[in-house]
Design an enzyme around this catalytic site. Sequence first.
Site, PDB file in Angstrom:
ATOM      1  N   THR A  21      21.790  35.141  16.291  1.00 29.09           N
ATOM      2  CA  THR A  21      20.610  35.983  16.121  1.00 29.09           C
ATOM      3  C   THR A  21      19.488  35.218  15.435  1.00 29.09           C
ATOM      4  O   THR A  21      18.497  35.806  15.026  1.00 29.09           O
ATOM      5  CB  THR A  21      20.960  37.208  15.249  1.00 29.09           C
ATOM      6  OG1 THR A  21      21.560  36.720  14.042  1.00 29.09           O
ATOM      7  CG2 THR A  21      21.926  38.120  15.957  1.00 29.09           C
ATOM      8  N   THR A  48      15.674  35.773  16.519  1.00 30.97           N
ATOM      9  CA  THR A  48      15.580  36.931  17.411  1.00 30.97           C
ATOM     10  C   THR A  48      14.233  37.634  17.269  1.00 30.97           C
ATOM     11  O   THR A  48      13.589  37.988  18.257  1.00 30.97           O
ATOM     12  CB  THR A  48      16.693  37.955  17.077  1.00 30.97           C
ATOM     13  OG1 THR A  48      17.935  37.266  17.083  1.00 30.97           O
ATOM     14  CG2 THR A  48      16.713  39.069  18.077  1.00 30.97           C
ATOM     15  N   GLY A  49      13.815  37.835  16.008  1.00 34.03           N
ATOM     16  CA  GLY A  49      12.556  38.534  15.753  1.00 34.03           C
ATOM     17  C   GLY A  49      11.364  37.766  16.301  1.00 34.03           C
ATOM     18  O   GLY A  49      10.465  38.346  16.918  1.00 34.03           O
ATOM     19  N   CYS A  50      11.358  36.445  16.080  1.00 32.33           N
ATOM     20  CA  CYS A  50      10.263  35.607  16.593  1.00 32.33           C
ATOM     21  C   CYS A  50      10.238  35.674  18.107  1.00 32.33           C
ATOM     22  O   CYS A  50       9.180  35.763  18.728  1.00 32.33           O
ATOM     23  CB  CYS A  50      10.475  34.144  16.231  1.00 32.33           C
ATOM     24  SG  CYS A  50      11.055  33.899  14.577  1.00 32.33           S
ATOM     25  N   LYS A  63      12.067  47.734  14.393  1.00 35.24           N
ATOM     26  CA  LYS A  63      13.282  47.227  15.038  1.00 35.24           C
ATOM     27  C   LYS A  63      14.526  47.721  14.311  1.00 35.24           C
ATOM     28  O   LYS A  63      14.628  47.586  13.101  1.00 35.24           O
ATOM     29  CB  LYS A  63      13.249  45.697  15.056  1.00 35.24           C
ATOM     30  CG  LYS A  63      12.100  45.148  15.874  1.00 35.24           C
ATOM     31  CD  LYS A  63      11.964  43.636  15.781  1.00 35.24           C
ATOM     32  CE  LYS A  63      11.587  43.170  14.406  1.00 35.24           C
ATOM     33  NZ  LYS A  63      11.290  41.723  14.337  1.00 35.24           N
TER      34      LYS A  63
END
Lengths: 538, 538
Positions: free
Chosen positions: B244, B247-249, B171
């Site tokens: 944010t 966001t990754g989860c 990412k």
Amino acid sequence: MAAALKADLKTFAAHGCYGMSVITALTAQNTTGVQDVFPVPPGFVEEQIKSVLDDIEVGAIKTGMLYDADNAKAVVKALSGHFAGMGIPALVCDPVCVSTSGHTLLHPDAVEVVIKELFPLAALVTPNKSEAELLLRYSERKVETEITSLETMLDAAGELLTLGSQAVLLKGGHVTVTLADLASFSDQHSDVRVIRDGLLGENMEILQVEKSSSASDRVVVDVLREKTGDTTVLARPHISTRSTHGTGCTLSAAIASELARGTSMAQAVRAASVYTHLGIEDAPGLGHGNGPLNHLHSLRMACVPAKSPSNPYPLTKMLIESTTAAWKHFVEHEFVRLLGQGVLPAKCFAYFIKQDYIYLKYYARAHGLLAAKSTSYPEIASATQIILNILTEIDTHKTMSAEFGISIEDLENAEEGIETTGYGGYLLTMGLEGDATKLLMAVLACLLGYGEAGLWLKKQATVKGSGIVLEGNPFRRWIEDYSGEAYQEAIRVGLERIEACAEADPPSPARLKDWLNVWKRCTELEAGFWDAAMKFGS
Amino acid sequence: MAAALKADLKTFAAHGCYGMSVITALTAQNTTGVQDVFPVPPGFVEEQIKSVLDDIEVGAIKTGMLYDADNAKAVVKALSGHFAGMGIPALVCDPVCVSTSGHTLLHPDAVEVVIKELFPLAALVTPNKSEAELLLRYSERKVETEITSLETMLDAAGELLTLGSQAVLLKGGHVTVTLADLASFSDQHSDVRVIRDGLLGENMEILQVEKSSSASDRVVVDVLREKTGDTTVLARPHISTRSTHGTGCTLSAAIASELARGTSMAQAVRAASVYTHLGIEDAPGLGHGNGPLNHLHSLRMACVPAKSPSNPYPLTKMLIESTTAAWKHFVEHEFVRLLGQGVLPAKCFAYFIKQDYIYLKYYARAHGLLAAKSTSYPEIASATQIILNILTEIDTHKTMSAEFGISIEDLENAEEGIETTGYGGYLLTMGLEGDATKLLMAVLACLLGYGEAGLWLKKQATVKGSGIVLEGNPFRRWIEDYSGEAYQEAIRVGLERIEACAEADPPSPARLKDWLNVWKRCTELEAGFWDAAMKFGS
């Protein structure tokens, strides 16, 4: 507590609330039961509460499984501490004591803490039959009662209300009550408001299916008693289902969500009951035991993303992206390219301009129909403005035609091409078939396509080797008109209107598919229009 | 891990998936950071996994914060044990190492466990820039790299792919890349598929707002490398935001949801990226730090509940409930009651029957228009059948009129009452204004109301003291007709059709409001029709 926490969070989200969570104990559980419980140390419970309350303002709070006396005390301490002197937001206390599968989730020594310290902070307490019986047994007055009917529910709820909360909702899912019981209860308690949700009301005989509902039919009733003196009985149809995992959490979370939004207690309870009922009816039927309900039953996937800075025209972008090839074929049509290079045969242009003169009559009529289908003055004004624009455009057509030796009589007497008939007829058919938005969808390709073709030519004219030129191009006026400010402003108005329609009345998937079809067909009809000019003009 | 878990669960739910969770560590955290972490004992992590996997079949798995080596090992052990010999469902491993706020969420000694034991089980690993750099540094080859560009992302993703997962999504949210970088990268790597979502494509000049996007504009790119050899670069507009958190989860949970539904890896990643991007754009802006995104951005509240056993006609029930008083006034109108008692003045009935004879012409025409607005043969057939029914109904009118001494000439020459003009005109206006469903909404009150009035009279005839009688009632035929099987069957067909419309093309709140207005107006026009009979007949 994983299952309850999940039910809570999804319920908050479904109500448009942002849920924050504090975990008091972990469970290893599934639909068949609770296999094990791991309590979180009280100090860490307090820490979590502090983190959550310190950052984001809270509209309402609900408590679920508290597990033991230490954790119950930690919750009371953290809440009392944080809200000291400022009043606590609406607190819904779901006194979770025993899991659906029979696992103890509140230690006996914690019951007293909950009653004495938490209830006085609570706006509402929401026990079911066995929790209510247990709470009354553990209360100071040590009331021994068995809740078996609407009457005993009413009494028990009254007893519970003396324990300190502002209101009590006694849930009757495990109490057998029939429609006849409800009717006679209602007759005997004129001071109690009885709400029947999901049950057929008066003058709804036509909605009865198959066997008519009889007085012996079972209903589920909840009893709400408030410190204000108001009592409400909420009845709904009984559902035979195993999908009841997390029902209590869902109801109390939904009530908290409604309270956070400022709904009154009775209204909040009613709305939450309906929400929970629908969730059970719509349950996915998962697991080998008591499965979860569907928390997002009332939500549907939106087809058109919201307007955003990076995507100000989401519907139009979607339309164009759904027909990339057809759209490019139209906008960069051979007719357009040759016109941009100034080498389009005059006969082709003559054929085009005559047919366009005829087509614009249909286009104007379509906007007349659009005005007829409009229900607001701004919409009527906007459709009318476009007719006025068209009347100006045909004047331009006359002037441009004259430059190519085509007289007004030639324009007026030109024979209508069959593709003109097809396209014009399609516009009016869409106007007959659908609502104003569908007609807007039909007139859009023409509006946007000429503007895009104009901008494309203008841009290509700056690209070396494209052959597109403005200087000395006999069709320069055409290019300048469609890439010019006036026409581009008309496009802007059209874009805003179509996006506003999709925003005010978001389409279902079926409706969006219909719109995409209309857009695609018009894009093809546009290209066909220029195909005809190339074919019959040469 | 509360924040991540919440993001995961809401994301699963938003994708129509049912999420089950296992907690490896608790955090006290908010948008400003992680204040404390409390790890769950490894044995209890295993217990939770066992409970979850033993009950419900799993379509995909994602891992988040694993915290320490013991818990990472517990996860690997439980998964390997359960799926031994049967193949693990798609596992998305989000190698959470450090929180947005800088808190360590994966102990150094756990990194090796994750790489050596978890990655080989994974369908996809989804590190961000700093996680990728850390993973490469801890890998066997101890690669020291700094990821600063699309080229270095491509290389790092390739290195990470050698660690054992089926695919790697690197990412690039923290890597600065411009539109120009992307274009030149795309030129140099013809084997890499470049997807631009949310960026304007070709032939979309008209959608540009204000300053045109320039080559120096920043984009966010993610690089997906798969063991199959495929490489995909996913680009989208850069958003300046603090929202944010999670966001990754969200991204990895969305990918897992898509994979569970059988989507291919590249498609799953693309759809999940778009979902996450929209969630950030639509973030509620909560908290004092990095706030959460909106996980339900793509969902809208449904206005009409789903059909269910206890509510087979949800839309119609809603229509009637929205106009309880007006509907009752219509169905139990004085005209109806007197007719049921057999004492309605003959003149009133004569006025009514003549006006109804005229009204039915409008009603038939409205169904002709409905046929014209229909796009399927069954819809055309249904509208046509109603016209045929009306033609039969006017024969009954003629026979019944004769009994009251009204000739066919009287019927044909009757002067149209102004309320008949109003009601008839309203029907045709609705047909001009809206789509087929809106017209259906307009013709519904007449269809349903007469049937309900018929059933009401039939039922009242059995109630002592109501005065309603069938025996010897000069209007008995009227009552029998509308309560009879043929008419009630026509109602059934009408109900099914209107409910099918609402189910196939669920209305937005604005559209439902419009439908309710039409229904209400027609209910009032119906009552007005009988008011006129009472007024002008006497």
